[in-house]
Each structure stands twice: as structure tokens, then as C-alpha cells.
Design an enzyme around this catalytic site. Structure first.
Site, PDB file in Angstrom:
ATOM      1  N   GLN A  62       3.959 -17.621 -40.762  1.00  0.00           N
ATOM      2  CA  GLN A  62       3.813 -17.513 -42.218  1.00  0.00           C
ATOM      3  C   GLN A  62       5.156 -17.785 -42.897  1.00  0.00           C
ATOM      4  O   GLN A  62       6.203 -17.332 -42.422  1.00  0.00           O
ATOM      5  CB  GLN A  62       3.345 -16.110 -42.604  1.00  0.00           C
ATOM      6  CG  GLN A  62       1.899 -15.821 -42.233  1.00  0.00           C
ATOM      7  CD  GLN A  62       1.500 -14.420 -42.661  1.00  0.00           C
ATOM      8  OE1 GLN A  62       1.586 -14.082 -43.834  1.00  0.00           O
ATOM      9  NE2 GLN A  62       1.096 -13.618 -41.694  1.00  0.00           N
TER      10      GLN A  62
HETATM   11  P1  GTP Z   1       0.466 -16.760 -37.089  1.00  0.00           P
HETATM   12  O1  GTP Z   1       0.622 -15.592 -36.173  1.00  0.00           O
HETATM   13  O2  GTP Z   1      -0.030 -16.373 -38.452  1.00  0.00           O
HETATM   14  O3  GTP Z   1       1.699 -17.600 -37.182  1.00  0.00           O
HETATM   15  O4  GTP Z   1      -0.704 -17.721 -36.469  1.00  0.00           O
HETATM   16  P2  GTP Z   1      -0.836 -18.260 -34.975  1.00  0.00           P
HETATM   17  O5  GTP Z   1      -0.190 -19.580 -34.857  1.00  0.00           O
HETATM   18  O6  GTP Z   1      -0.437 -17.208 -33.997  1.00  0.00           O
HETATM   19  O7  GTP Z   1      -2.431 -18.538 -34.864  1.00  0.00           O
HETATM   20  P3  GTP Z   1      -3.519 -17.645 -34.110  1.00  0.00           P
HETATM   21  O8  GTP Z   1      -3.322 -17.720 -32.632  1.00  0.00           O
HETATM   22  O9  GTP Z   1      -3.576 -16.315 -34.735  1.00  0.00           O
HETATM   23  O10 GTP Z   1      -4.849 -18.496 -34.421  1.00  0.00           O
HETATM   24  C1  GTP Z   1      -5.276 -18.740 -35.748  1.00  0.00           C
HETATM   25  C2  GTP Z   1      -6.766 -19.069 -35.748  1.00  0.00           C
HETATM   26  O11 GTP Z   1      -6.985 -20.324 -35.108  1.00  0.00           O
HETATM   27  C3  GTP Z   1      -7.617 -18.038 -34.998  1.00  0.00           C
HETATM   28  O12 GTP Z   1      -8.815 -17.868 -35.709  1.00  0.00           O
HETATM   29  C4  GTP Z   1      -7.880 -18.726 -33.668  1.00  0.00           C
HETATM   30  O13 GTP Z   1      -9.093 -18.328 -33.050  1.00  0.00           O
HETATM   31  C5  GTP Z   1      -7.956 -20.185 -34.093  1.00  0.00           C
HETATM   32  N1  GTP Z   1      -7.625 -21.110 -33.003  1.00  0.00           N
HETATM   33  C6  GTP Z   1      -6.549 -21.060 -32.183  1.00  0.00           C
HETATM   34  N2  GTP Z   1      -6.561 -22.084 -31.316  1.00  0.00           N
HETATM   35  C7  GTP Z   1      -7.667 -22.819 -31.594  1.00  0.00           C
HETATM   36  C8  GTP Z   1      -8.222 -24.020 -31.035  1.00  0.00           C
HETATM   37  O14 GTP Z   1      -7.706 -24.651 -30.116  1.00  0.00           O
HETATM   38  N3  GTP Z   1      -9.387 -24.479 -31.612  1.00  0.00           N
HETATM   39  C9  GTP Z   1      -9.989 -23.816 -32.638  1.00  0.00           C
HETATM   40  N4  GTP Z   1     -11.123 -24.341 -33.110  1.00  0.00           N
HETATM   41  N5  GTP Z   1      -9.494 -22.697 -33.175  1.00  0.00           N
HETATM   42  C10 GTP Z   1      -8.339 -22.195 -32.676  1.00  0.00           C
END
Ligand code: GTP
Ligand code: MG
Length: 171
Positions: A62
């Protein structure tokens, strides 16, 4: 047995790109979280491969937390940079953050391996890893080993290819 070599990895990339989902998949199944929520600040996670023991700084992507990233650059011995391949609108923001990272004094002159995941390859309108690599101008990175893999972190696809590469490049 022999103690595995320990490597500190920084997991970076915009919010919602899938960083925490990727790291969660790499952890042993008994340590995996069932529900993934947006990361606040950062979280320290661990996973092992056949020869290495990784400590991951899973940073929040974020905007309001991105200024935390640089405080960990000195400790990072490898970087996993995650891109949401379906988020075309923010590809330019991802590139800006990558360029800022690569120009940082604590990163710039170090030959640390960079593993990119072009994540969410399952989305209907996802860009290919080649296209993501072109938009981020990865071919301009000449002084660090780098590799890009397409991944689907929800199904766990593409992750081992990336981690194998990382393991082979953390010497
Ligand atoms: P921050 O902690 O806010 O920086 O986000 P992050 O990069 O850690 O993302 P996070 O792993 O929380 O995933 C964000 C969303 O994307 C979640 O709803 C996951 O289920 C979804 N997501 C993650 N990887 C994939 C993917 O390969 N395909 C799809 N369709 N959704 C995904
Ligand atoms: Mg997260």
C-alpha cells in the site's frame, strides 16, 4: 543434519499483487494461513528449500507503507518482486517503484538476485510474462541476475520454478 544457509529475502510489489499469497504457498502446509488479508506494515515469514532457509520480509505494498521498504534494503540478500499481470492501469506505478528500488544506494551497486513473478496469470486479461518484462524494461537490468515467471499464487502454479531459480542464484 547440516544447517541450511540462511538468506534474507525482501518481497516487494504493489498492494494486491499477491505477495502474501505467494509466500504463504511456499510455507509448509501446517504453517499456511487460511485467510490472507492485506499486510499492515510488514510480516516476517520463513520457508525452506532443499539447500536454503529463507527469511522473508513480506512488505505491505500500500502506498502509505511503501516508505518502509528502504529500511530493509541493507539486510536483503535477494528480492522477490511481484506484479499483478491483470492490473494494466498500475503497470506504470509498478515500474516507478521498481526503478526507485533499483536506484537506491543500498541496492544499486549490489549484485543481488531479483526474481519477478508476473502473478495472476489465470486472469482472462492477464499480460504474459514477456509483456510484463517489456513494460518494466527488465532487459535494462545488466548488473544483477534476474528472472521472471508467470504464476498463479492461488493454485500455486509457477512458484517452484521461481524459487528453484532463486535457490540457484543465492550463493
Ligand atoms: P498487500 O499486502 O496489500 O501489499 O497485498 P499482497 O501483494 O500481499 O496481495 P495478497 O497476497 O494479499 O493478495 C491480494 C488478492 O489477490 C487476494 O484476494 C488474493 O487471493 C488474490 N490473488 C493472489 N494471487 C492471485 C493469483 O495468482 N490469481 C488470482 N486470480 N488472484 C490472486
Ligand atoms: Mg501482503
Amino acid at each position: 543434519g547440516l544447517k541450511k544457509k540462511e538468506v534474507n529475502v525482501l518481497c516487494l510489489g504493489l498492494d494486491n499483487s499477491g505477495k502474501t499469497t505467494i509466500i504463504n504457498q511456499l510455507k509448509p502446509s501446517n504453517a499456511q494461513a487460511q485467510d490472507i488479508v492485506p499486510t499492515i506494515g510488514f510480516s516476517i515469514e520463513k520457508f525452506k528449500t532443499s539447500s536454503l532457509s529463507f527469511t522473508v520480509f513480506d512488505m505491505s505494498g500500500q502506498g502509505r507503507y511503501r516508505n518502509l521498504w528502504e529500511h530493509y534494503y541493507k539486510e536483503g540478500q535477494a528480492i522477490i518482486f511481484v506484479i499483478d499481470s491483470g492490473d494494466k492501469l498500475r503497470m506504470v506505478v509498478a515500474k516507478e517503484e521498481l526503478d526507485t528500488l533499483l536506484n537506491h544506494p543500498d541496492i544499486k551497486h549490489r549484485r543481488i538476485p531479483l526474481l519477478f513473478f508476473a502473478n495472476k496469470m489465470d486472469l482472462r486479461d492477464a499480460l504474459s510474462a514477456v509483456k510484463v518484462s517489456q513494460l518494466l524494461c527488465l532487459e535494462n537490468i545488466k548488473d544483477k541476475p534476474w528472472h521472471i515467471c508467470a504464476s498463479d499464487a492461488v493454485k500455486g502454479e509457477g512458484l517452484l520454478e521461481g524459487v528453484d531459480w532463486l535457490q540457484g542464484n543465492c550463493i
